[in-house]
Scaffold this motif. Structure first.
Motif, short mmCIF file in Angstrom:
data_model
loop_
_atom_site.label_atom_id
_atom_site.label_comp_id
_atom_site.label_asym_id
_atom_site.label_seq_id
_atom_site.Cartn_x
_atom_site.Cartn_y
_atom_site.Cartn_z
N ALA A 216 0.83 -1.21 0.00
CA ALA A 216 0.00 0.00 0.00
C ALA A 216 0.86 1.25 0.00
O ALA A 216 0.55 2.24 -0.69
N ALA A 217 1.97 1.23 0.76
CA ALA A 217 2.88 2.37 0.78
C ALA A 217 3.51 2.59 -0.59
O ALA A 217 3.65 3.73 -1.06
N ALA A 218 3.87 1.50 -1.25
CA ALA A 218 4.46 1.61 -2.58
C ALA A 218 3.48 2.21 -3.58
O ALA A 218 3.86 3.02 -4.43
N LEU A 219 2.20 1.84 -3.47
CA LEU A 219 1.20 2.40 -4.37
C LEU A 219 1.04 3.90 -4.17
O LEU A 219 0.78 4.64 -5.12
N LEU A 220 1.21 4.36 -2.92
CA LEU A 220 1.12 5.79 -2.65
C LEU A 220 2.35 6.55 -3.15
O LEU A 220 2.24 7.64 -3.71
N LEU A 221 3.54 5.97 -2.94
CA LEU A 221 4.77 6.66 -3.29
C LEU A 221 5.13 6.54 -4.77
O LEU A 221 5.72 7.46 -5.35
N ALA A 222 4.80 5.42 -5.37
CA ALA A 222 5.20 5.18 -6.76
C ALA A 222 4.01 4.66 -7.56
O ALA A 222 4.02 3.53 -8.05
N PRO A 223 2.95 5.49 -7.71
CA PRO A 223 1.72 5.00 -8.36
C PRO A 223 1.91 4.63 -9.82
O PRO A 223 1.15 3.84 -10.36
N GLY A 224 2.91 5.19 -10.47
CA GLY A 224 3.12 4.89 -11.88
C GLY A 224 3.92 3.63 -12.14
O GLY A 224 4.07 3.20 -13.29
N TRP A 225 4.41 3.01 -11.08
CA TRP A 225 5.24 1.81 -11.23
C TRP A 225 4.40 0.56 -11.03
O TRP A 225 3.43 0.57 -10.27
#
Length: 271
Positions: A216-225
């Motif tokens: 979930a943190a990754a989706l917030l920080l790097a939504p384009g990845w």
């Protein structure tokens, strides 16, 4: 080399082993990268990094001081205080110095920045003193990790707060780090009567929580990845690592570093 120099180096080595070096180094390193990328400059980055390092030392050392009897009863040879390599008096003195350095270096970053950093460090102490043994054990990690980016940005001109997604991702990464960091000690903690949320949920549920929070943190920080590019390391490591391994925690930190790098290459920390 004189014998006094050897003794001093040995004492420093023992103190460093007592500070929970992997988490302390990971948090300090990530903060240093954020400070440099946010434009704090050489001196500002040094002050920010030094303040966080001192705060992490105080949290790690106070943890071993609070748990020294429990660790000794459990035969924790990996803990210098419990193993008799270090006295409680010496560790308490080192902790006081770390707190003093943390306060002074934080204050040099400005009142607003110092306030949020000292709240973050206070959350770490609250975990050590009480919250680690209850169902709210995740809360200090969430608070502290969310406030670290704010410590960086509030020292900049205009004292801006980080973007909301950065604060949210920080809280989620703190939760992931908590669950991953506790995994190796679940059995020993339960035997000692520590009943934080990971100990109540068990290994499988705690591992899943760590991976989901990091995702979930990754989706917030790097939504384009692609989310798997960021979350595959902690997921695979958590599933495959031996029960006593610290690898899941390190994998979560690696995922946080990757997501942070993507963020910094894009819009940065500020809202």
């Amino acid at each position: 080399m004189s014998s006094a120099t050897v003794v001093d180096r040995n004492r420093i080595g023992v103190l460093l082993r007592a500070c929970h070096p992997a988490p302390a180094a990971a948090v300090t390193g990530l903060t240093a990268v954020m400070a440099a990328a946010a434009g704090r400059g050489p001196l500002g980055t040094l002050l920010t990094t030094g303040a966080v390092a001192a705060g992490q030392l105080s949290i790690g050392w106070s943890n071993d001081l609070v748990d020294r009897r429990r660790d000794a009863a459990a035969g924790r040879g990996d803990k210098p205080l419990a193993a008799g390599e270090l006295t409680a008096g010496r560790l308490a003195a080192a902790t006081r110095w770390a707190v003093a350095c943390c306060v002074l270096l934080s204050a040099a970053c400005g009142v607003a920045a110092a306030t949020v950093h000292l709240v973050a460090v206070g959350a770490g102490w609250a975990y050590n003193l009480r919250l680690k043994a209850g169902a709210w054990s995740w809360l200090p990690y969430a608070v502290a990790f969310a406030l670290l980016p704010a410590f960086v940005t509030l020292a900049l001109p205009g004292r801006p707060w980080p973007a909301p997604q950065v604060l949210g991702a920080g809280a989620l990464l703190g939760i992931a780090a908590h669950f991953a960091n506790v995994l190796p000690d679940l059995a020993a903690d339960r035997a000692a009567g520590v009943r934080g949320l990971p100990q109540r949920l068990g290994r499988r549920a705690s591992a899943a929580t760590a991976v989901l929070a990091a995702s979930a943190a990754a989706l917030l920080l790097a939504p384009g990845w692609p989310v798997l590019a960021v979350t595959a390391p902690p997921a695979l490591t958590t599933l495959l690592a031996p029960p006593r391994s610290r690898a899941p925690f390190l994998a979560v930190i690696a995922a946080a570093a990757l997501a942070l790098a993507v963020l910094l290459l894009g819009d940065g920390l500020r809202g």
